[in-house]
Design an enzyme around this catalytic site. Structure first.
Site, PDB file in Angstrom:
ATOM      1  N   TYR A 162      14.369   6.142  40.808  1.00  0.00           N
ATOM      2  CA  TYR A 162      14.494   4.868  41.732  1.00  0.00           C
ATOM      3  C   TYR A 162      12.938   5.358  41.986  1.00  0.00           C
ATOM      4  CZ  TYR A 162      15.741   8.838  45.177  1.00  0.00           C
ATOM      5  OH  TYR A 162      15.311   9.635  45.599  1.00  0.00           O
ATOM      6  N   LYS A 184       7.166 -15.151  17.331  1.00  0.00           N
ATOM      7  CA  LYS A 184       7.443 -16.823  17.699  1.00  0.00           C
ATOM      8  C   LYS A 184       8.944 -16.761  17.343  1.00  0.00           C
ATOM      9  CE  LYS A 184       4.788 -20.885  16.900  1.00  0.00           C
ATOM     10  NZ  LYS A 184       3.499 -21.328  16.980  1.00  0.00           N
ATOM     11  N   HIS A 231       3.869  13.158  52.082  1.00  0.00           N
ATOM     12  CA  HIS A 231       3.738  11.368  51.605  1.00  0.00           C
ATOM     13  C   HIS A 231       2.117  11.484  51.345  1.00  0.00           C
ATOM     14  CE1 HIS A 231       7.484  11.526  54.705  1.00  0.00           C
ATOM     15  NE2 HIS A 231       8.241  12.347  52.888  1.00  0.00           N
ATOM     16  N   PHE A 287     -17.954   5.798  60.278  1.00  0.00           N
ATOM     17  CA  PHE A 287     -18.694   5.599  61.367  1.00  0.00           C
ATOM     18  C   PHE A 287     -17.789   5.699  63.260  1.00  0.00           C
ATOM     19  CE2 PHE A 287     -19.288   1.453  60.916  1.00  0.00           C
ATOM     20  CZ  PHE A 287     -18.354   0.248  61.925  1.00  0.00           C
ATOM     21  N   GLY A 347       0.696  -1.735   0.296  1.00  0.00           N
ATOM     22  CA  GLY A 347       0.067  -0.306  -0.140  1.00  0.00           C
ATOM     23  C   GLY A 347       0.801   1.321   0.143  1.00  0.00           C
TER      24      GLY A 347
END
Length: 537
Positions: free
Chosen positions: A235, A155, A295, A485, A52
């Site tokens: 890190y 593969k 944090h 609660f 194409g």
């Protein structure tokens, strides 16, 4: 064209160490660098087959190229849906060079082996993100032949080099130039792994989109999660951990992943966690709002008439904890705010943009501070609700996003005294804050700013005590929010000692009446939301 094996000393099963590239199929949607790549392959004597638009581009640029229809003896058909799905292509890719019966079989069928497959896929993601794209447009950009060739080549990676993106061209050419047109086994293995990653992510994007459109279950049987790498990080949470940052391909909302980093050191793992949480919080507020994050928990939050006032009040909630914080603003950072920020040790700032002069102040004074802009407004109208995931050992937790802001009309007054209009206003502000604090969360609020925040405690009464202890101003007259609660009345008694006048909480404890009785004893108004916003982590 008769194929002759070119192998050297054994290092992989099958006795192949280097693969001589004699024949390559090139069919790419992203044509970046493909002409130069193909020319260099041709200069090394590689026969090139193409399809194409790639075929036309190479031919127009003087590359000697064979159209795939000439190889298969079969024309492209169905508007290009069928081009390479043919035994003369796939047998040439899949034939194992170390198995004589494979080589005899393809020779008998006059099939020449293919040693390199250069394919990148139809722009499915770009089509989905394109404004006005129809389902038909999206479906037509699901590649079939491309993934088939990539998977076949991957593969058979011991014999075939598979190249799936322009960024790989330079490394492949370097290997071939260094080895007389051959590719070494280490690179073949690397290319194979990257190829399967590319097709897996591509299929995951398709599955995610189709599940969203047609799957009638909230949680399908499998959970494809396509992500794309943004960058490596210095890190992880600690220097002995490695980390990288990935983004979801179809996210349309305001996110750290899409934000533009304008200045400062590279982002760390912890920076990103804090920035994400801080941004999540300020998205809930319409008035100028600043959050101070430390944090993964807010240590300051305020809404004011201006962003400078909001920052000033938010930072002063807990200035000790704010050392080394991350700041999120839901308005542009102006000069006044920038001047205040530069007085403190701040890790990062994220906001829609920086007004003239503000960026220069922060860049000049703070060499390492990370300055990010979202380039989009920040606020409730711009929030996109997403399913949330969390990796656990051996699995993945998936849940819906938190609910929208509660409706004040649905609040239930459970005490003798109803809260005043002013208290309700502050209670709703406190509720928005509490749902972003790691549980057990208890927050004290005056007006529209935090006064004390108690977080990450195993008992709720301890959080209530910490909220009092952390307060940098008197708590008398404040309101209180609890994300879940009260299991006992002790947290209400502690709130009374702090001078709290009204409480908002979900309700639902078997001892609710004890807490209600305690509130009545202390003349505290208490309302129930009926909705828990407990945040475990």
């Amino acid at each position: 064209m008769r194929y002759e094996k070119s192998v050297r000393s054994t290092s992989l099963p099958g006795g192949i160490k280097l693969v001589k590239i004699k024949r390559a199929i090139i069919s790419v949607s992203d044509k970046t660098g493909v002409v130069d790549f193909a020319k260099q392959l041709a200069d090394m004597g590689v026969e090139i087959i193409s399809t194409g638009g790639t075929y036309r581009l190479l031919k127009e640029n003087g590359v000697k190229v064979i159209e795939v229809a000439e190889v298969t003896g079969f024309p492209e058909m169905l508007d290009g849906r069928v081009k390479t799905l043919h035994p003369k292509v796939h047998a040439g890719i899949l034939a194992r060079r170390d198995l004589p019966e494979h080589m005899k079989a393809i020779e008998a069928m006059d099939i020449t082996p293919v040693d390199m497959v250069v394919v990148n896929l139809y722009p499915f993601k770009q089509t989905v993100l394109k404004e006005g794209a129809t389902l038909e447009d999206i479906v037509e950009n699901i590649d079939i032949g491309g993934p088939s060739m990539i998977r076949a080549a991957a593969k058979n990676y011991q014999s075939v080099a598979v190249v799936v993106e322009p960024a790989q061209y330079e490394e492949v050419l370097a290997s071939m130039n260094a080895n007389g047109g051959e590719v070494e086994d280490k690179l073949l293995c690397k290319l194979m792994a990257e190829a399967f990653t590319a097709t897996a992510n591509y299929d995951a994007m398709i599955a995610q989109q189709m599940n969203a459109r047609f799957e009638d279950k909230l949680f399908p049987a499998s959970w494809p999660q396509p992500v794309e790498k943004v960058c490596d990080l210095r890190y992880g949470e600690n220097p002995n951990q490695k980390a990288a940052f990935y983004q979801a391909p179809f996210t349309s909302g305001v996110t750290v992943a899409k934000a533009e980093c304008l200045h400062g050191k590279e982002l760390s793992y912890n920076n990103i966690l804090d920035l994400d949480k801080a941004l999540d919080i300020v998205m809930d507020f319409e008035r100028p709002t600043a959050v101070i994050m430390k944090h993964t928990n807010p240590c300051g939050l305020a809404s004011e008439d201006t962003i400078a006032k909001a920052f000033r009040v938010a930072y002063d909630v807990d200035p000790l904890s704010a050392f080394g914080c991350v700041i999120a603003l839901n308005r542009n950072c102006d000069v006044e705010t920038a001047k205040m920020i530069h007085e403190y040790f701040v890790e990062a700032v994220i906001c829609p943009d920086y007004e003239p002069g503000a960026l220069e102040i922060l860049e000049e004074k703070k060499k390492n501070i990370r300055l990010l802009r979202t380039n989009q407004p920040i606020g409730p109208a711009y929030r996109v609700r997403e399913t949330k995931t969390k990796k656990v050992q051996g699995g993945l937790l998936v849940q819906t996003d938190e609910p929208d802001v509660i409706d004040p009309n649905n609040l239930k007054v459970v005490t003798k005294r109803a809260p005043t209009e002013e208290e309700v206003h502050s209670l709703l502000f406190a509720w928005k804050l509490a749902k972003h604090v790691t549980s057990n969360a208890v927050v004290y609020v005056r007006g529209e700013h935090a006064v004390g925040i108690g977080a990450v405690q195993m008992s709720r009464v301890d959080s209530a005590k910490i909220a009092s202890f952390k307060a940098n101003e008197p708590t008398k007259g404040c309101v209180m929010a609890s994300d879940a609660f009260f299991p006992f009345r002790d947290a209400v008694d502690t709130a009374a000692e702090a001078g709290i006048t009204a409480i908002i909480q979900p309700g639902g404890s078997i001892r609710d009446q004890e807490s209600i009785d305690a509130a009545n004893e202390h003349n505290i108004a208490m309302i129930y939301t009926g909705c828990r916003v407990f945040r475990h982590s």
